[in-house]
Motif scaffolding. Structure first.
Motif, short mmCIF file in Angstrom:
data_model
loop_
_atom_site.label_atom_id
_atom_site.label_comp_id
_atom_site.label_asym_id
_atom_site.label_seq_id
_atom_site.Cartn_x
_atom_site.Cartn_y
_atom_site.Cartn_z
N GLY A 113 0.97 0.95 -2.07
CA GLY A 113 0.98 2.25 -1.39
C GLY A 113 -0.32 3.00 -1.45
O GLY A 113 -0.58 3.86 -0.62
N CYS A 169 -1.20 -7.46 -2.36
CA CYS A 169 -1.79 -6.48 -1.44
C CYS A 169 -2.99 -7.05 -0.69
O CYS A 169 -3.37 -6.53 0.36
CB CYS A 169 -2.21 -5.23 -2.22
SG CYS A 169 -0.88 -4.46 -3.18
N LEU A 173 5.60 -3.32 -1.51
CA LEU A 173 5.37 -2.23 -0.56
C LEU A 173 5.05 -0.93 -1.30
O LEU A 173 4.19 -0.16 -0.87
CB LEU A 173 6.59 -2.04 0.34
CG LEU A 173 6.76 -3.00 1.50
CD1 LEU A 173 8.10 -2.79 2.20
CD2 LEU A 173 5.63 -2.82 2.51
N HIS A 228 2.65 2.88 3.54
CA HIS A 228 3.45 2.32 2.47
C HIS A 228 4.29 3.41 1.83
O HIS A 228 3.88 4.57 1.75
CB HIS A 228 2.57 1.65 1.42
CG HIS A 228 1.87 0.42 1.92
ND1 HIS A 228 2.49 -0.80 2.00
CD2 HIS A 228 0.61 0.24 2.38
CE1 HIS A 228 1.63 -1.69 2.48
NE2 HIS A 228 0.49 -1.08 2.71
#
Length: 649
Positions: free
Chosen positions: A463, A447, A459, A469
């Motif tokens: 989030g 990330c 992904l 996301h």
């Protein structure tokens, strides 16, 4: 899956073609309601399988081996841990040497190389044919991790980069199209002799394309129209992956009971209390005997105001102005307490009942988004290329739809009430800017990597950084369990968890060109090894069953009941108040002793000193008396001696 399970007893692919024709998603099939279409499909498969099974003699001689023994097979595969563990960077001109598979080539690779291939050799030897079955492995030219890309390569009958399936008349692939064999340069003509056909476009190859596809290849209705499949060697279902609910920090839990009012309202309450404090201090402190004198009046009056706000005033005003101020502040306090009581109850109850993803039904309403491997599209176009609300992702319109993507489309076609919010991506794994693999561990968080292209797993994991996301993803259960366990072993925590029941059961099989007639011998060899527990042992070794899942979401019990977590701020405040009271009591007691017991201690000290001095005086007097007594004794003794002397004289 009866067609695949009964293939070992079939002398021809008639059943496959019949069933695939009945179930092929054409205009007529998709116009039937979902439950009726499923019912018709079930009876078609069952009826055709039973009819053909009963009419086919179950004899060993029906399995053809002439096109198997002494041959070299080119296998198309794709990177898909834990089934195919291949370093595609070591593959040369699409061919992957044994070094590319390393020490652990994956479940499917090992099952074929260590179990099925030796079984095929034994079958050839028992039949008196050349005991040689050579296997070489290849990956697709572009998308090396897509099962559909590998299937399309076999379907097209060549190794070209264009992997879009070229169906003839909407039914058969060029590699198995028999009606124009003279004009079709992609027609599959069988495997090459052993020792030949060692690279792509090798002139010694009998057929231009690969001989089969092996990997995490689902046997689906659509693929039954493209290829001829073996019996499934493993049953697979789909599962949902989501982020675990994040626990609140100590600060969040502490502030939880204050969130029923917004910051501006709390500021207004504090200002009102300060004004009431200053006015009572001005009006009452000089005349009210209940208020402590001097500087002590400051905090004593503030305590009066604060205790009134909490519903327990400890003083009464004596002036008219003080009474008016007290009444106004009391009315304000009653309204605030009543409003806060109702507000905090509603707020905490709402927090306890926040909707979460619990299964597939949570996604069909579109309230939670899902990411799958597939193409991007404009969901506002008329008509759109695909159903559902396209929410974004890092894919493009040319990406081949995955099994999961197609399943969502089928559900939306079957039910008008289903509508998914869909993100799409090109792959499951994340990649760095230089297209190297990005692995999650204690020191690496995808990330936070600049320029990284996130896969489906990351992904979802990332989030929490924003609404761009997805909330969940869908993929094969064994692969999901393998990946989540691997991440937990590397990081020590479950950054992702599985949720809900499994759904959409399918099976992994080996796909062949339609006119190859190879599926019978390979099915017999695989079923022989499955029967002795080879697949079960691999499942235990790779720990990919539900019993091995270390990251599984547990639905909390209690429904809407609030827990101590939601009320931890209240307990924290109470504990801090009690601790402050204890510490101040000790300090106050010490000051009180110094301030209020000085006179008594002085008197006691004076008495002690006087007593000590008296004892000293008494001691001196005692010494003098003793000397006088001694002198008197001496004089008396002297007198007695003189008297005795006189008597003697």
């Amino acid at each position: 899956w009866l067609p695949s399970l009964f293939q070992l007893r079939l002398a021809s692919p008639v059943l496959q073609r019949t069933v695939s024709g009945l179930l092929r998603p054409g205009a007529e099939s998709w116009s039937i309601p979902g439950h009726l279409r499923m019912l018709r499909a079930t009876w078609c498969v069952l009826g055709a399988a039973i009819l053909t099974f009963c009419q086919t003699p179950m004899v060993r001689a029906q399995v053809p081996l002439d096109n198997l023994c002494g041959k070299h097979f080119r296998i198309m595969t794709h990177a898909s841990p834990p089934f195919i563990n291949v370093d595609t960077g070591l593959c040369i001109n699409q061919r992957c040497p044994p070094e590319a598979f390393g020490r652990d080539g994956g479940l499917s690779y090992r099952f074929i190389m260590e179990d099925v291939q030796p079984q095929l050799v034994r079958m050839c030897s028992d039949a008196g044919l050349p005991p040689t079955v050579e296997l070489s492995w290849y990956v697709a030219a572009s998308d090396k991790s897509s099962a559909q890309g590998a299937v399309n390569t076999v379907c097209n009958g060549d190794f070209a980069a264009n992997q879009i399936p070229l169906l003839i008349n909407g039914t058969y692939c060029p590699s198995g199209y028999n009606n124009a064999s003279a004009a079709n340069d992609k027609l599959y003509l069988g495997p090459s002799p052993a020792g030949t056909c060692t690279f792509v476009n090798d002139p010694s190859c009998v057929s231009p394309g690969p001989d089969m596809v092996i990997g995490a290849v689902h046997v689906t209705v659509e693929r039954l129209s493209q290829l001829q499949f073996s019996a499934p060697y493993m049953n697979v279902q789909q599962t949902i992956v989501k982020r675990p609910e994040e626990g609140k920090s100590i600060a969040d839990s502490f502030l939880n009971i204050f969130l029923a009012f917004d910051g501006l309202l709390w500021l207004a309450i504090i200002i009102e209390c300060i004004l009431a404090w200053l006015m009572l201090l001005l009006v009452e402190s000089s005349v009210n005997e209940d208020i402590m004198p001097g500087l002590n009046a400051l905090y004593d009056t503030w305590y009066w105001v604060f205790s009134t706000l909490l519903g327990g005033a400890d003083k009464a005003p004596v002036t008219v102005g003080g009474k008016i101020i007290f009444c106004a502040h009391t009315f304000f306090s009653v309204v605030i307490i009543a409003t806060y009581t109702g507000g905090v109850a509603a707020f905490l109850t709402q927090q306890a009942s926040v909707p979460v993803v619990t299964g597939f039904s949570s996604l069909s309403s579109g309230a939670f988004s899902v990411v799958v491997r597939g193409p991007s599209w404009d969901s506002l176009a008329i008509p759109p290329d695909y159903l559902g609300d396209f929410a974004g992702g890092n894919s493009n319109p040319d990406v081949t739809p995955s099994l999961q993507f197609k399943y969502l489309q089928v559900v939306m076609r079957a039910s008008q009430s289903a509508s998914f919010t869909i993100f799409t991506t090109q792959r499951l794994e994340s990649r760095r800017r230089d297209d190297t693999a990005l692995t999650t561990d204690r020191d690496t968080n995808p990330c936070n990597i600049d320029g990284a292209t996130l896969g489906a797993y990351d992904l979802v994991k990332c989030g929490s950084d924003g609404p761009e996301h997805p909330d969940t993803m869908i993929f094969d259960t064994p692969a999901v369990i393998y990946e989540l366990n691997l991440r937990k072993n590397r990081t020590g925590v479950c950054g992702l968890v599985t949720v809900g029941k499994e759904f959409n059961p399918t099976g992994f099989g080996i796909g062949f060109p339609f006119n190859s007639n190879l599926h019978l011998a390979w099915s017999e060899a695989m079923l022989n090894q499955i029967g002795v527990g080879k697949i079960d042992s691999y499942i235990d070794e790779y720990q990919i069953s539900q019993n091995d899942n270390q990251c599984k979401w547990q639905e909390p019990d209690g429904g809407l009941a609030m827990t101590i977590k939601e009320m931890s701020g209240l307990f924290t405040l109470t504990a801090l108040g009690l601790l402050a009271a204890c510490l101040h009591s000790l300090y106050e007691r010490r000051l009180y002793r110094k301030a209020h017991m000085t006179d008594d201690e002085a008197l006691i000290e004076i008495e002690k000193r006087a007593l000590a001095k008296g004892k000293e005086d008494d001691g001196e007097d005692g010494v003098e008396s003793d000397d006088e007594a001694e002198e008197a004794k001496k004089e008396e003794k002297k007198k007695k001696e003189e008297e005795e002397k006189k008597k003697e004289e």
